[in-house]
Scaffold this active site. Structure first.
Site, PDB file in Angstrom:
ATOM      1  N   GLY A   1       0.782  -1.332  -0.166  1.00  0.00           N
ATOM      2  CA  GLY A   1       0.015  -0.175  -0.074  1.00  0.00           C
ATOM      3  C   GLY A   1       0.883   1.232  -0.134  1.00  0.00           C
ATOM      4  O   GLY A   1       2.113   1.296  -0.212  1.00  0.00           O
ATOM      5  N   THR A   2       0.149   2.306   0.144  1.00  0.00           N
ATOM      6  CA  THR A   2       0.842   3.672   0.161  1.00  0.00           C
ATOM      7  C   THR A   2       1.040   4.190   1.629  1.00  0.00           C
ATOM      8  O   THR A   2       0.046   4.129   2.546  1.00  0.00           O
ATOM      9  CB  THR A   2       0.221   4.703  -0.790  1.00  0.00           C
ATOM     10  OG1 THR A   2      -0.139   4.131  -1.880  1.00  0.00           O
ATOM     11  CG2 THR A   2       0.784   6.063  -0.825  1.00  0.00           C
ATOM     12  N   ALA A   3       2.222   4.875   1.964  1.00  0.00           N
ATOM     13  CA  ALA A   3       2.385   5.508   3.040  1.00  0.00           C
ATOM     14  C   ALA A   3       2.708   6.917   2.856  1.00  0.00           C
ATOM     15  O   ALA A   3       3.405   6.924   1.936  1.00  0.00           O
ATOM     16  CB  ALA A   3       3.483   4.955   4.012  1.00  0.00           C
TER      17      ALA A   3
END
Length: 108
Positions: free
Chosen positions: A35-37
């Protein structure tokens, strides 16, 4: 050659006959699927945000599987990828912060 490891994926230093290192390819694939952080530094503080993937749209998101953790009073970590791997890194960061504080008498 076949794209499966067939015994050449047991170590990150073992090359397959066609010159590939499967452990590196597996790690790159895991990063692609993560995912994205996002971290933003502001005048008044820091904002951390992570994408929380759902396996099924019918499921209700719970608070389990946290992806933002506190390392110390003033330090935190946002993670993507495997939560279990991230927890190991968070635990190590907490140990390092504690050790630094004990050794030097100040926060890291």
């Amino acid at each position: 050659m076949a794209s499966s490891g067939s015994g050449y994926d047991l170590s990150s230093s073992t090359f397959s006959p066609d010159g590939r290192i499967f452990q590196i390819e597996y790690a790159a694939k895991a990063v692609e699927n993560a995912g994205t952080a996002l971290g933003l530094r502001c005048r008044d503080g820091v904002v951390l945000a992570v994408e929380k993937p759902l396996g099924n749209k019918m499921l209700v998101a719970r608070t389990t599987g946290r992806r933002i953790h506190t390392v110390d009073e003033h330090a935190g970590v946002a993670m993507t990828g495997f939560v279990s791997d991230g927890r190991q890194i968070v635990n190590r960061a907490r140990e390092e912060a504690s050790s630094y504080n004990e050794t030097y008498g100040t926060k890291i």
